[in-house]
Scaffold this active site. Sequence first.
Site, PDB file in Angstrom:
ATOM      1  N   GLU A  49     -58.936 -47.073   0.750  1.00 49.42           N
ATOM      2  CA  GLU A  49     -60.319 -46.912   1.191  1.00 49.42           C
ATOM      3  C   GLU A  49     -60.535 -47.505   2.592  1.00 49.42           C
ATOM      4  O   GLU A  49     -61.235 -46.917   3.424  1.00 49.42           O
ATOM      5  CB  GLU A  49     -61.283 -47.605   0.212  1.00 49.42           C
ATOM      6  CG  GLU A  49     -61.197 -47.075  -1.210  1.00 49.42           C
ATOM      7  CD  GLU A  49     -60.280 -47.923  -2.084  1.00 49.42           C
ATOM      8  OE1 GLU A  49     -60.657 -48.232  -3.216  1.00 49.42           O
ATOM      9  OE2 GLU A  49     -59.164 -48.258  -1.622  1.00 49.42           O
ATOM     10  N   CYS A  70     -62.874 -53.920  -1.505  1.00 48.04           N
ATOM     11  CA  CYS A  70     -63.162 -52.637  -0.856  1.00 48.04           C
ATOM     12  C   CYS A  70     -64.645 -52.279  -0.995  1.00 48.04           C
ATOM     13  O   CYS A  70     -65.195 -51.563  -0.145  1.00 48.04           O
ATOM     14  CB  CYS A  70     -62.302 -51.533  -1.468  1.00 48.04           C
ATOM     15  SG  CYS A  70     -60.560 -51.652  -1.023  1.00 48.04           S
ATOM     16  N   TRP A 117     -18.311 -37.341 -13.733  1.00 47.96           N
ATOM     17  CA  TRP A 117     -19.748 -37.120 -13.596  1.00 47.96           C
ATOM     18  C   TRP A 117     -20.153 -36.059 -14.586  1.00 47.96           C
ATOM     19  O   TRP A 117     -19.532 -35.008 -14.667  1.00 47.96           O
ATOM     20  CB  TRP A 117     -20.082 -36.660 -12.169  1.00 47.96           C
ATOM     21  CG  TRP A 117     -19.754 -37.680 -11.140  1.00 47.96           C
ATOM     22  CD1 TRP A 117     -18.672 -37.714 -10.330  1.00 47.96           C
ATOM     23  CD2 TRP A 117     -20.548 -38.830 -10.806  1.00 47.96           C
ATOM     24  NE1 TRP A 117     -18.726 -38.799  -9.499  1.00 47.96           N
ATOM     25  CE2 TRP A 117     -19.866 -39.496  -9.771  1.00 47.96           C
ATOM     26  CE3 TRP A 117     -21.742 -39.339 -11.290  1.00 47.96           C
ATOM     27  CZ2 TRP A 117     -20.361 -40.674  -9.209  1.00 47.96           C
ATOM     28  CZ3 TRP A 117     -22.230 -40.491 -10.735  1.00 47.96           C
ATOM     29  CH2 TRP A 117     -21.555 -41.151  -9.703  1.00 47.96           C
ATOM     30  N   ARG A 158     -34.366 -44.294  -8.749  1.00 51.95           N
ATOM     31  CA  ARG A 158     -34.044 -45.700  -8.484  1.00 51.95           C
ATOM     32  C   ARG A 158     -34.901 -46.248  -7.353  1.00 51.95           C
ATOM     33  O   ARG A 158     -35.402 -47.372  -7.426  1.00 51.95           O
ATOM     34  CB  ARG A 158     -32.567 -45.844  -8.116  1.00 51.95           C
ATOM     35  CG  ARG A 158     -31.588 -45.642  -9.243  1.00 51.95           C
ATOM     36  CD  ARG A 158     -30.165 -45.765  -8.731  1.00 51.95           C
ATOM     37  NE  ARG A 158     -29.182 -45.425  -9.765  1.00 51.95           N
ATOM     38  CZ  ARG A 158     -27.890 -45.254  -9.534  1.00 51.95           C
ATOM     39  NH1 ARG A 158     -27.426 -45.405  -8.300  1.00 51.95           N
ATOM     40  NH2 ARG A 158     -27.068 -44.951 -10.528  1.00 51.95           N
ATOM     41  N   LEU A 184     -25.418 -48.854  -8.673  1.00 50.06           N
ATOM     42  CA  LEU A 184     -26.843 -48.774  -9.008  1.00 50.06           C
ATOM     43  C   LEU A 184     -27.736 -48.937  -7.780  1.00 50.06           C
ATOM     44  O   LEU A 184     -28.871 -49.404  -7.874  1.00 50.06           O
ATOM     45  CB  LEU A 184     -27.221 -49.825 -10.066  1.00 50.06           C
ATOM     46  CG  LEU A 184     -26.503 -49.697 -11.406  1.00 50.06           C
ATOM     47  CD1 LEU A 184     -26.949 -50.800 -12.356  1.00 50.06           C
ATOM     48  CD2 LEU A 184     -26.732 -48.333 -12.031  1.00 50.06           C
ATOM     49  N   GLU A 194     -30.756 -47.284 -17.180  1.00 47.83           N
ATOM     50  CA  GLU A 194     -29.652 -46.339 -17.062  1.00 47.83           C
ATOM     51  C   GLU A 194     -28.462 -46.761 -17.910  1.00 47.83           C
ATOM     52  O   GLU A 194     -27.325 -46.413 -17.619  1.00 47.83           O
ATOM     53  CB  GLU A 194     -29.216 -46.223 -15.594  1.00 47.83           C
ATOM     54  CG  GLU A 194     -30.229 -45.585 -14.678  1.00 47.83           C
ATOM     55  CD  GLU A 194     -29.633 -45.222 -13.326  1.00 47.83           C
ATOM     56  OE1 GLU A 194     -28.541 -44.624 -13.289  1.00 47.83           O
ATOM     57  OE2 GLU A 194     -30.259 -45.543 -12.306  1.00 47.83           O
ATOM     58  N   GLY A 204     -26.017 -47.493 -21.435  1.00 47.40           N
ATOM     59  CA  GLY A 204     -25.306 -46.631 -22.353  1.00 47.40           C
ATOM     60  C   GLY A 204     -26.000 -46.512 -23.690  1.00 47.40           C
ATOM     61  O   GLY A 204     -27.193 -46.797 -23.842  1.00 47.40           O
TER      62      GLY A 204
END
Length: 367
Positions: free
Chosen positions: A55, A87, A173, A187, A207, A293, A295
Amino acid sequence: MSEKIDILFMAQAIELAEKGRGKTSPNPMVGAVIVRNRSIVGKGYHVKAGSDHAEIIALKDAGEKARSATLYVTMEPCCHHGKTPPCTDAIMASGIKRVVAAMTDDNPLVCGKGMKILSENGIEYKVGVMEKRARKLNESYLKFITSGFPYVTLKLAVTLDGKIADAHGHSAWITGTETRRRVHQWRAWADAVLVGVGTVLVDNPRLTVRDAEGTDPLRIVVDSTLKTPPDAKIFSDNNVLIATTELSDESRRNEFEKRGIEICMVDTQDGRVSLPHLLSILGKKSISNLLCEGGAVLATALIKKKLADKVIVTISPKIIGNGINAINDIGIKNINNAIELKEVEIEHIEHDVIISGYPYYMQDEFC
């Protein structure tokens, strides 16, 4: 103005708010446009935590043209002193005659108070325009500000037959290049990325953010006995936290701390790191958006304990047969009791499919 006009300008405010994704935490993403005679005379968005709110930026952009204009903002204006002044004070001083907000701010310090102040000072106020979209935009903020816990997104990369790794535990992959770029973007938008020590031992991931714009998140390893190797790739810098327990060796904890790696002592639960306790600790560290992420062990625990707020599954058209399941036993014996996702979104990227949604056990407030 008509409802259609309000929606038109609010959509532009929401589009501006999106530009702050990944940069404003623990504050919300907010966009604002100032309209006079159906023309935009000022606009702005919250760039990062601690900087001017949307704002204020829009009012500075409009200058004197803000007088008698309408302010469209994606969230109720704040009315309290934080790192920046309220604000509401600036809005009243500007001569704005009408404020249209997509939603109220669920922050207990605001939560309708900003709207009340503006109304009491003769400014016409309307709330609820494109509210569903605005709330989804700030789903992580809304959970964090009302519960003190981070918003947990569980990300899984699976084959067509539901495997996250081959029989040896290797997962690189499963999905294609473009999907992996998308993961890097997730991420960059997160405050922290969480994995279990098993993922570190088998995949040795960094990561970090390499294939998208943005900064690296805090990397968190759940490691109850401190098996994480000191030379793991995750230690490319010291922006790492290891969540461990009293079951770990004190001398190893000291070695990591001497290197500048944060060791976080967490309660045990069933012989492992207590995830509810860990999330409570992370919330106190102002981590509002957590991407998981890990397992199958971590994923199973998050689902079984009803800690995952959102689930994103990237599916590759591959079949390997013998491999590691994405989710292990969560105690469901009947298909009628299966956890279903709601508000499901499906996207195709190259040959992969991304499915996202909210587990049915979650509250409806974010969807």
